[in-house]
Scaffold this active site. Structure first.
Site, PDB file in Angstrom:
ATOM      1  N   CYS A 170       0.799  -1.226   0.000  1.00  0.00           N
ATOM      2  CA  CYS A 170       0.000   0.000   0.000  1.00  0.00           C
ATOM      3  C   CYS A 170       0.829   1.272   0.000  1.00  0.00           C
ATOM      4  CB  CYS A 170      -0.952  -0.014   1.192  1.00  0.00           C
ATOM      5  SG  CYS A 170      -1.970  -1.489   1.187  1.00  0.00           S
ATOM      6  N   HIS A 300      -3.965   7.539   6.900  1.00  0.00           N
ATOM      7  CA  HIS A 300      -4.115   6.340   6.082  1.00  0.00           C
ATOM      8  C   HIS A 300      -5.553   5.852   6.275  1.00  0.00           C
ATOM      9  CE1 HIS A 300      -3.040   2.926   3.772  1.00  0.00           C
ATOM     10  NE2 HIS A 300      -2.972   2.070   4.756  1.00  0.00           N
ATOM     11  N   HIS A 334     -10.019   1.927  -0.335  1.00  0.00           N
ATOM     12  CA  HIS A 334      -8.567   1.815  -0.204  1.00  0.00           C
ATOM     13  C   HIS A 334      -8.009   1.396  -1.563  1.00  0.00           C
ATOM     14  CE1 HIS A 334      -4.625   1.175   1.064  1.00  0.00           C
ATOM     15  NE2 HIS A 334      -4.783   0.302   2.041  1.00  0.00           N
TER      16      HIS A 334
END
Lengths: 404, 274
Positions: A170, A300, A334
């Protein structure tokens, strides 16, 4: 932190983004202002998981042709769509004129590249020999291989400089800003196209489902009842140039970056957020600013129980409860390897508009969180933003973006 | 741009570790590509070793060898892991499962599928918190990794561990990516000091027009030994062989590495001052 002191800011002289919220920064900003989430019940291929996804519309409706035909796959289509927005290719063409094609680097991030092609190919194996279909064999290099995205973007833009694909799950397309800054500072290039593209695939949908990290509802970052993430897809880019060549008052610039690892576990963050704290502190040190200068932290904020809790500890330990904090995952989902550039571009938009976006889908902020998580948009002068990205393998990256 | 080479790790058929391979790489002993046993990767905690993929163990094995030579504490050292395909064996298993009706993916298999799996396991084994970058540049992944590592040494003014690895690709993926032999190498690169034993000078220039990546043989990186040259062309991580041979020769040398079709790296080795 670099012993050579704060870095010279790098101007984002052009930037663009495609998410499930739309094509281009205008569409993304409109959706944020209208608090319009792009998350919908999963309708990706034949995936039968009870979850919500941020799917970019239209990727099934065209293909890459001519010279780009070998690259044709969902991930590169998404990357292509991204390149067409906000006049980005024009800005790159001008940079190419200024510096020469061989002096402009391409540093892209992705976590799964075009693995969807390999997934399809495995379903189409020869039942007798187990061999993969011919259409796939010659195209692995241009679709699934991790460098495919870099090769594709370099080809589209006609650039001949250094190139690589960073793939650290990520954090991939946050770390491309750091790698490009290093390449520029070491003199390997004069400008860099950075960015990322990550598209929906079975690997991540079933993988995160196996880890029991997917919410069945649209994700609710920082909510007391949050129960997991929603996956999305995105492509975004920025053109990085030195201030003396591209700077101007009010321009958005990369002021600092910080990278670290947890050294703890492949898929669980360090319980105290030790690696995250290090990344944030290094990003501030490299920017040469104190925590008090940061007005907004783009978290995040994946909306898993553990991520939001650990990130809260880390952010609070550096900033206390002073800066506004929010997660924008409620809009886009995400976007994994594209999350870094997605949230860097959103942060750049926030800086230009003086916007601190609220946390979409967060109904009641988890009282256990200590940071000042905002649910509603706030407007005001904004000069400095920190964006956090944490990934599998305990790989962390924080970026400091600010206005010159 | 100069860096010192303070440690090297190596694992490939007929090249079981750096020390035992120097004579072969220097051309003093013939190269015999005998199979190497599965690496021990002793630094991995037993639980992690049991779960780890072959590529993790190969990468960790050479990383450990290089770090031990350097005498440095791995917790202080940022890492760069360069691999063309990363976890190809995991992709094979994952895509087989995803092609079944049930699609029952194991959580462990999934988190092992990321390109930074080896980097992550190294971090867990060493409990390091330094930065770690995993990257790919297809056949030129080693060149890209070397540049990233040297740029990081320059930026951080501290040693950096560079690991490059690609393993033999399993069927049926091998049709799409015919890598038949595994290869892993690691380098501890440091800011040069007075008693550094090997200095690597790295320059980047534009490749002359007309030369094409389709013919990697044209470059000065071609190896004299046919079997080693086959290995170099077969495995992207083995593109580090010209550098390894130059260091093994213990004499000043310059080799070139292609980086995509229009960039090339000039690597000048200066062994001395020891």
């Amino acid at each position: 932190m670099s012993p050579s002191g704060p870095m010279a800011p790098l101007v984002l002289s052009a930037y663009t983004l495609v998410t499930a919220n739309g094509r281009g920064t205008g569409a993304v900003l409109d959706a944020i202002l209208a608090r319009r989430s792009a998350l919908k019940p999963c309708d990706f291929e034949d995936v039968a998981l009870k979850t919500h996804i941020g799917r970019v519309a239209g990727l099934e409706d065209f293909s890459l042709d001519h010279d780009l035909r070998p690259f044709d796959c969902r991930n590169n289509r998404l990357a292509w769509l991204g390149l067409q927005q906000d006049g980005f290719t024009v800005a790159v063409a001008e940079a190419k004129q200024r510096y020469g094609a061989h002096r402009v680097a391409v540093v892209m991030g992705t976590s799964t590249s075009g693995i969807l092609e390999t997934e399809h190919a495995y379903r189409a194996r020869d039942p007798r020999t187990g061999a993969l279909p011919a259409w796939y064999v010659s195209r692995y290099r241009y679709t699934h291989n991790m460098f495919s995205l870099g090769h594709f973007v370099r080809t589209c833009l006609g650039l001949e400089g250094p190139a690589m694909v960073v793939s650290t799950a990520c954090s991939s397309s946050a770390k491309v800003f750091a790698s490009a800054a290093r390449l520029m500072r070491a003199g390997f290039c004069d400008a860099a196209v950075v960015g990322g593209a990550d598209s929906l695939c079975h690997t991540t949908l079933y993988g995160f489902s196996a880890l029991q990290l997917l919410s069945s509802d649209p994700c609710r970052p920082c909510d007391e009842d949050r129960d997991g993430l929603s996956l999305g897809e995105a492509a975004g880019y920025a053109l990085l140039e030195r201030v003396e060549r591209a700077g101007g008052r009010g321009a958005v610039a990369l002021l600092g970056y910080g990278e670290s690892t947890d050294g703890y576990h492949m898929s669980h963050p360090h319980p105290e957020g030790a690696g995250a704290v290090r990344a944030i502190r290094d990003s501030l040190a490299r920017a040469g600013i104190r925590p008090e200068a940061v007005e907004y932290v783009n978290l995040h904020g994946t909306a898993t129980r553990v991520n939001d809790e650990v990130e809260d500890k880390a952010v609070y330990s550096v900033f206390g409860a002073r800066p506004a904090c929010s997660s924008t995952k409620g809009w886009t989902g995400h976007t994994l390897g594209a999350a870094g550039v997605t949230e860097a571009v959103i942060s750049a938009l926030c800086l230009t508009k003086g916007l601190m976006p609220g946390t979409l889908n967060c109904r009641r902020v988890d009282p256990a969180l200590q940071c000042r998580v905002i649910r509603d948009h706030q407007f005001g002068a904004l000069s400095c933003v920190v964006s956090n990205i944490f990934g599998f393998g305990g790989n962390n990256c924080s970026l400091v973006l600010g206005k010159l | 741009m100069d860096v010192a080479i303070d440690g090297i790790g190596l694992l490939a058929p007929g090249l079981p570790c750096w020390r035992e391979s120097r004579a072969v790489l220097a051309g003093d002993r013939p190269y015999q590509p005998t199979a190497v046993p599965s690496p021990e990767a002793a630094i991995l905690p037993p639980n992690e070793r049991r779960r780890s993929s072959d590529s993790v163990r190969w990468a960790v094995q050479v990383a450990q060898e290089a770090i031990e030579q350097s005498g440095l504490d791995p917790r202080d050292i940022p890492t760069v892991f360069a691999s063309s395909g990363g976890e190809m064996l995991v992709f094979d298993q994952l895509c087989r499962v995803l092609a079944t009706e049930e699609r029952r993916v194991s959580p462990t298999l999934f988190h092992q599928s990321v390109h930074n799996t080896a980097a992550g396991y190294w971090g867990i084994a060493t409990t390091g918190r330094q930065s770690s970058t995993a990257l790919s540049c297809y056949d030129d992944s080693f060149a890209a990794g070397l540049v990233e590592a040297v740029a990081t040494v320059r930026e951080e003014q501290r040693p950096v561990l560079l690991v490059t690895y690609d393993l033999a690709v399993p069927a049926p993926l091998d049709e799409a990516r015919p890598i038949t032999e595994g290869f892993a190498a690691a380098f501890v690169l440091s800011p040069p000091v007075r008693d550094s034993t090997v200095i690597l000078r790295l320059g980047l220039e534009q490749a002359p027009a007309g030369e094409s990546a389709c013919f990697p043989e044209y470059l000065a990186e071609r190896l004299a030994d046919d079997a080693l040259e086959r290995l170099r062309l077969n495995n992207p991580a083995a593109r580090s062989l010209p550098l390894l041979c130059a260091v093994a020769a213990a004499a000043p040398r310059t080799v070139e590495l292609a980086w995509l079709e229009n960039q090339r790296l000039q690597l000048t080795i200066e062994p001395c001052r020891c």
